[in-house]
Design an enzyme around this catalytic site. Sequence first.
Site, short mmCIF file in Angstrom:
data_model
loop_
_atom_site.label_atom_id
_atom_site.label_comp_id
_atom_site.label_asym_id
_atom_site.label_seq_id
_atom_site.Cartn_x
_atom_site.Cartn_y
_atom_site.Cartn_z
N TYR A 94 0.81 -1.21 0.00
CA TYR A 94 0.00 0.00 0.00
C TYR A 94 0.85 1.27 0.00
CZ TYR A 94 -4.88 -1.52 0.41
OH TYR A 94 -6.14 -2.00 0.17
N LYS A 132 5.74 -14.22 5.07
CA LYS A 132 6.61 -14.92 4.11
C LYS A 132 8.06 -14.67 4.54
CE LYS A 132 7.33 -17.24 0.32
NZ LYS A 132 7.22 -18.71 0.37
N ASP A 157 2.35 -19.17 2.03
CA ASP A 157 1.94 -20.14 1.01
C ASP A 157 1.34 -21.39 1.67
OD1 ASP A 157 4.59 -20.08 1.85
OD2 ASP A 157 5.30 -21.37 0.24
N ASP A 174 -4.73 -9.51 1.70
CA ASP A 174 -5.61 -9.27 0.56
C ASP A 174 -5.91 -10.60 -0.14
OD1 ASP A 174 -7.11 -7.56 -0.93
OD2 ASP A 174 -5.47 -6.85 -2.19
#
Length: 413
Positions: free
Chosen positions: A159, A226, A280, A304
């Site tokens: 963002y 991640k 993931d 998101d």
Amino acid sequence: MQLEEKDQVITNLISVTTDGILQVPDTPVIPFIEGDGIGPDIWAAAKRVLDAAISFAYTDHRRIIWSEILAGEKAYQKTGEWLPEETLQAIRDHVVAVKGPLTTPVGGGIRSVNVALRQILDLYACVRPIRYITGVPSPMRHPERVKMVVFRENTEDVYSGIEWEAQSREAEAVIAFLKDAMGVDVPKDSAIGVKPMTRRASRRLVARAIQYALDHELHSVTLVHKGNIMKYTEGAFMKWGYELAREKFGDRIVVESNGGLQPDGNAPPGKVVINDRIADMMFQQVLLRPQAYHVIATPNLNGDYLSDALAAQVGGLGMAPGANLSDNCAVFEATHGTAPKYAGKDMANPVSLILSGVMMLEYLGWTEAASATEQAVQKSISDGLVTYDLARQMPGTREVKCSEFAETIIERL
Ligand code: NAP
């Protein structure tokens, strides 16, 4: 303005005390942004349902005075600005607002109005509950096991919007700097994006997620990141999250990797398990073992992706509500965008925005109206009167328009 009128406006204002407690009058003024694309259709439907539910629950005792504020295409047409300052000030002044989706062009044009709104008002927590409503079609064998609330960081990471086109002067300057000052070789034709993530924003988001889990007696908060690859951004989010959990919630949390859980994997009563998962892997966890996850706290981009995927597990984006929260104000809106294919066709599913309104009613403390709305939505679906998105997956149901769906919900209040 006459003195009496002015007093009336002041008594209709929602406010927040210095202790952070929301003060809600019986007839609050709540600003709304209609939105672009399907926005006008779903907003008209949602407003009718919410008004009817409030009247059903409180007769003449309580009522919302809706006040339109402008953003997006409508604002641009009327004022030449995409996000007028007046709109921002109205949200600050009224504390609570509702918003339809707003268009953002891909690959150029204006920066996102949605992102600007979230950043300027510091709406740092995007809260998206994912809950199954009985009877809604789902690709899952046990969609009822999906019951999670995603807390997505809402102001930084992607963002921040810091990026430069490949072969632009700026991208070339950054590539040269990386080579000269950092000794890093980046291919010359690379596009460059910067992903800043701060300790402050990560910690306040995680704090809000843990507080929510404690307040609602939910078993766990999972930090999704991640960090195996992006060690100093995503990995730091995890590190700062654990650090905050220990510092602020000390004896009210149990860190999964430290042991001390009950045989069912939950924390002892009154406590919350804090764990973390790599993003993931989390996508397969929420498909295979959704019942093991309750609250998810995650940086912007992961949140998101994950919230749209989770919405699909319980019936799609037409069923997915959300809220953007700061410490001083709240903007309630659906998870999805403007769905341009269906703009102006009176076809879209308004439940996403109606359930965002339910979140707003709960936030106001108007829980009777909130649960009446939820039950009426549930009843309309089990009676097989649904919009196109559900009808195409539910043989034997009758497809109704967006406005008709609102009517069927109101009839079932
Ligand atoms: P989208 O508007 O969320 O819609 C994608 C698809 O999701 C639709 O074509 C439809 O699927 C389904 N869908 C979404 N809302 C639905 C509803 N209420 N009822 C039934 N189905 C619904 O995503 P997008 O096409 O990627 O984005 C369009 C624009 O919205 C872009 O400008 C984007 O930037 C913007 N956007 C805004 C917000 C926001 O305002 N907060 C959020 C996301 C995106 P089917 O075609 O399969 O029926």
